[in-house]
Write an enzyme that holds these catalytic residues in place. Structure first.
Site: not given
Length: 254
Positions: A137, A144, A208, A211
């Site tokens: 990130h 996200d 995730e 993500h």
């Protein structure tokens, strides 16, 4: 064209050592604000959660912006793409990692340091500004995302954003029972999101469902690319902008 029955593969967890060894060939793209993009819904989740130093916008690299627009256009009518986070300050990354690692230690009191790191890293990367091994990130290439309807109602994706548990794994609902209508609906929503994002060139982190990566080392690892496009970055300060402008204005033409 979306294939509604295309399953999300149960990919293995990334080999983080190999990911960190992928070279970074920084391309120099600037960060862009998503706030004014009419095709996207922007909800900076960490700012709303009150995380210290979280930004009030979602910032991504310029090419990531274009690919998010492509993903949004790939969704069926009546659905919209919600961006929850993009570029993340190092202080936020440190806060998230430290908080989750502490919670993991309380839940797994017998775990050694390596096990705690592995359990934590499934959901939060260790904070790093290393130009050759940055947290995803911090590059502006990781995002996200989730889905909402045209009125802004968030869809049930089967787990909360940032939930730490098996339901957060992207392929979790692929094993839903044939008579479990609610679980099958969640499975299909995840498939829609997964298909739209992969069609736009992103790669998904298997642990995730929210993500996705483009241009960073995780993307390069998933896509088999020889190098990442993005290293760590940050929005320019006003002082940086003034210095750049003055340097350009008074540059020696010879």
């Amino acid at each position: 064209m979306h294939e509604p029955n295309r399953a999300i593969p149960a990919y293995a967890e990334p080999d983080w050592a190999q990911v960190a060894r992928i070279p970074v060939a920084e391309c120099g793209e600037a960060l862009c604000s998503l706030r004014l993009a009419p095709a996207l819904r922007v909800y900076p989740a960490y700012r709303h959660l009150g995380i210290p130093e979280a930004v009030e916008d979602c910032l991504v690299r310029r090419e990531v912006f274009e690919r998010l627009l492509r993903a949004a256009a790939h969704l069926p009518a009546g659905l919209a793409l919600v961006v929850l986070d993009g570029w993340r300050p190092i202080a936020v990354q440190q806060h998230l990692y430290r908080t989750l690692e502490t919670a993991m230690a309380l839940h797994h009191p017998q775990a050694d340091a390596a096990t705690l790191q592995r359990l934590t890293r499934q959901f939060v990367s260790p904070p790093s500004r290393d130009p050759q091994a940055p947290s995803p990130h911090l590059t502006g290439g990781a995002v996200d995302v989730t889905l909402c309807d045209v009125q802004g109602r968030w869809l049930d994706m089967g787990s909360r954003f940032d939930e730490v548990g098996p339901r957060s794994f992207s392929a979790h609902y692929e094993s839903a029972a044939a008579d479990d209508a609610a679980a099958l609906a969640i499975r299909d929503r995840r498939r829609l999101l997964h298909d739209a994002m992969l069609e736009a060139g992103f790669a998904n982190l298997p642990s995730e469902w929210w993500h996705y990566d483009y241009g960073d080392q995780l993307w390069a690892w998933h896509r088999g690319r020889p190098a990442a496009l993005y290293g760590p970055t940050a929005p320019p300060s006003l002082e940086d902008l003034w210095r750049q402008q003055l340097a350009e204005r008074f540059a020696d033409p010879t």
